[in-house]
Design an enzyme around this catalytic site. Structure first.
Site, PDB file in Angstrom:
ATOM      1  N   SER A 250       0.863  -1.178   0.000  1.00 18.09           N
ATOM      2  CA  SER A 250       0.000   0.000   0.000  1.00 18.09           C
ATOM      3  C   SER A 250       0.896   1.223   0.000  1.00 18.09           C
ATOM      4  O   SER A 250       2.093   1.135   0.221  1.00 18.09           O
ATOM      5  CB  SER A 250      -0.892   0.013   1.234  1.00 18.09           C
ATOM      6  OG  SER A 250      -0.158   0.512   2.328  1.00 18.09           O
ATOM      7  N   LYS A 251       0.267   2.369  -0.262  1.00 21.87           N
ATOM      8  CA  LYS A 251       1.055   3.595  -0.315  1.00 21.87           C
ATOM      9  C   LYS A 251       1.683   3.922   1.030  1.00 21.87           C
ATOM     10  O   LYS A 251       2.625   4.676   1.118  1.00 21.87           O
ATOM     11  CB  LYS A 251       0.179   4.759  -0.764  1.00 21.87           C
ATOM     12  CG  LYS A 251      -0.128   4.692  -2.237  1.00 21.87           C
ATOM     13  CD  LYS A 251      -0.341   6.050  -2.834  1.00 21.87           C
ATOM     14  CE  LYS A 251      -0.532   5.898  -4.338  1.00 21.87           C
ATOM     15  NZ  LYS A 251      -0.798   7.125  -5.012  1.00 21.87           N
ATOM     16  N   ARG A 252       1.112   3.345   2.074  1.00 19.64           N
ATOM     17  CA  ARG A 252       1.642   3.653   3.397  1.00 19.64           C
ATOM     18  C   ARG A 252       2.829   2.762   3.748  1.00 19.64           C
ATOM     19  O   ARG A 252       3.354   2.819   4.830  1.00 19.64           O
ATOM     20  CB  ARG A 252       0.541   3.510   4.446  1.00 19.64           C
ATOM     21  CG  ARG A 252      -0.372   4.709   4.473  1.00 19.64           C
ATOM     22  CD  ARG A 252      -1.615   4.450   5.275  1.00 19.64           C
ATOM     23  NE  ARG A 252      -2.528   3.576   4.561  1.00 19.64           N
ATOM     24  CZ  ARG A 252      -3.342   3.988   3.602  1.00 19.64           C
ATOM     25  NH1 ARG A 252      -3.362   5.237   3.243  1.00 19.64           N
ATOM     26  NH2 ARG A 252      -4.143   3.151   2.984  1.00 19.64           N
TER      27      ARG A 252
END
Ligand code: GLU
Length: 475
Positions: A250-252
């Site tokens: 994920s982008k995180r």
């Protein structure tokens, strides 16, 4: 027609190994075809934009060397290159489609639009209620400024829409599965699918290379290309990148962010090399490739469909190979800022020699801190006491004295000469092999195993090398 590719990130977080791969493939593919690479910032999803999102993307791409020919900070004939600056163009394209009957205003509330199950077979989710609205009623409601969205009128003349993908082949989607989707929201902002197509047309993009997550948007997009009277670009969807744990990135994903890779001391060209191997392979299966070699050999027909999983060990290996190929001066300039000066306040006066001694142990620049202790023990008091103990043995003492003498007589402090001097000292002291090398290495670095003595001594420099031997000699 020359190749034009684009990377179109949304400024919603930092780039990580997974999403930077799309940038890398577009950049490499444009380079391999002498084309143009465009950076477009898709910043219309205001709620999801993060502060400094764009700046961090630019910074990460620049660090990786993925320079763009047209972009938010580079003028070009198709600007502006931020979607937030392109609303007028979108509005005119929406109007054009409405005028030609390719789109229509829809006044249904979200619930109304989706509830008419009797029409499900035709329009899947949206009831289609406003599609056939009487023109007078439509105009009257528009004149009263009744809130509305604009929906694309999905053409019903073919039972399916077929896309050609360079990686996934020809894929057909039943037209009935495609809703009359919204292209412009109540507040006038266009949706992702519409903005991206208008931009790809306006920016004359020839190849759309992006993650496979967007494959499901592609039928809608090709319908829009057709409706807007433009040629469809070539599509190439890249397989999913999974994290080391087999789960979707994920982008995180902090651990795989480009910023983190940089902070960990991975060289930029190793990162680019590694991400290029996520779904693509070199024709001769070479795995260590410079940017130039990658650009020369990148082709879409060698992109595979299977998911790829990040492999930290392989990444380190790729990085190690890149470090091994770097010339010493370059390596030194990269490693220097990573040295932890609290732990290693003094690394002698010849850092190049130190790094040359330790370089085969490095997978990242920062790794230097795991190995400097070999030459510069952090616990100096202990190291000095230890050296004294070594020299207590009279035979060892004799050997050390001989070594010191030979080393002191050297005119040039270099690996080969040092090696010869130590062997000569061994001959005069009557020792060789382990009996000679082990005590000397223990005196120098506190361990019998480690780099070659010549390398250690070059790393320490003549003064420090002889000082350590001196300290061990019990006179
Ligand atoms: N802004 C989209 C994203 O970040 C770009 C998708 C595309 O390349 O079309 O996923």
């Amino acid at each position: 027609m020359s190749v034009r590719t684009r990377f179109a990130p949304s400024p919603t977080g930092r780039l990580h190994l997974g999403n930077v791969r799309a940038a890398a493939f577009n950049w490499l593919f444009s380079k391999s075809s002498d084309g143009v690479f465009i950076l477009r910032i898709e910043d219309t999803d205001i709620e999801r934009n993060v502060d400094e999102g764009e700046a961090s993307i630019l910074e990460d791409l620049r660090w990786l060397g993925l320079d763009w020919d047209e972009g938010p900070d580079v003028d070009g004939p198709h600007g502006p290159y931020r979607q937030s600056g392109r609303s007028e163009l979108y509005a005119s394209k929406v109007d054009g489609l409405v005028e030609s009957g390719g789109a229509y205003p829809c006044f249904c509330t979200a619930e109304e639009g989706q509830e008419d199950s009797s029409l499900k077979e035709v329009t899947h989710q949206y009831s289609g209620a406003c599609r056939g609205l009487d023109p007078d009623e439509r105009n009257a409601r528009l004149n009263e400024e009744e809130p509305h969205v604009i929906r694309f009128s999905v053409p019903q003349n073919h039972p399916e829409v077929t896309i050609q993908d360079e990686v996934f082949g020809s894929i057909s989607f039943p037209i009935n599965d495609i809703d009359d989707f919204v292209i412009c929201r109540t507040d006038g902002r266009v949706t992702y699918n519409f903005g991206v197509v208008v931009d790809d047309i306006d920016m004359e993009i020839t190849h759309v290379i992006r993650g496979v997550g967007h494959l499901s948007n592609t039928p809608k997009q090709v319908l829009l290309f057709d409706a807007l009277g433009a040629n469809r670009p070539v599509f190439a969807h890249l397989p999913t990148v999974l994290g080391p744990d087999g789960r979707k990135l994920s982008k995180r994903e902090g651990a795989t962010s480009i910023q983190e890779m940089k902070a960990q001391g991975y060289p930029a060209d190793a990162v680019l090399n590694y991400v290029s191997l996520l779904g693509w392979s070199h024709p001769e299966e070479k795995e260590i490739l410079s940017n130039e070699e990658l650009a020369a050999s990148m082709s879409l027909d060698r992109v595979g469909r299977s998911d790829c999983q990040l492999d930290p060990d392989k990444f380190r290996w790729v990085s190690q190979q890149h470090l091994a190929q770097q010339n010493l001066q370059e390596l030194v300039s990269h490693v220097r800022p990573f040295i932890d000066r609290d732990r290693f306040p003094d690394t002698g006066d010849n850092l190049s020699a130190v790094i040359d001694t330790l370089r085969t142990r490095l997978s990242t620049y920062k790794d230097i801190n795991d190995h400097l202790g070999l030459l510069f023990p952090e616990d100096k008091v202990h190291a000095e006491l230890f050296r004294k103990e070594v020299g207590v043995d009279p035979e060892v003492n004799r050997t050390l004295i001989a070594v010191r003498e030979k080393l002191q007589a050297l005119e040039r402090w270099e690996e080969g000469g040092i090696g010869t001097a130590i062997r000569e000292a061994g001959t005069s002291a009557g020792v060789k092999g382990a009996e000679l090398f082990h005590p000397v290495r223990r005196v120098l670095i506190g361990s019998e195993k480690g780099p070659d003595l010549g390398k250690i001594l070059v790393g320490l420099g003549m003064g420090e090398g002889i000082r350590r031997i001196d300290q061990a000699i019990g006179e």
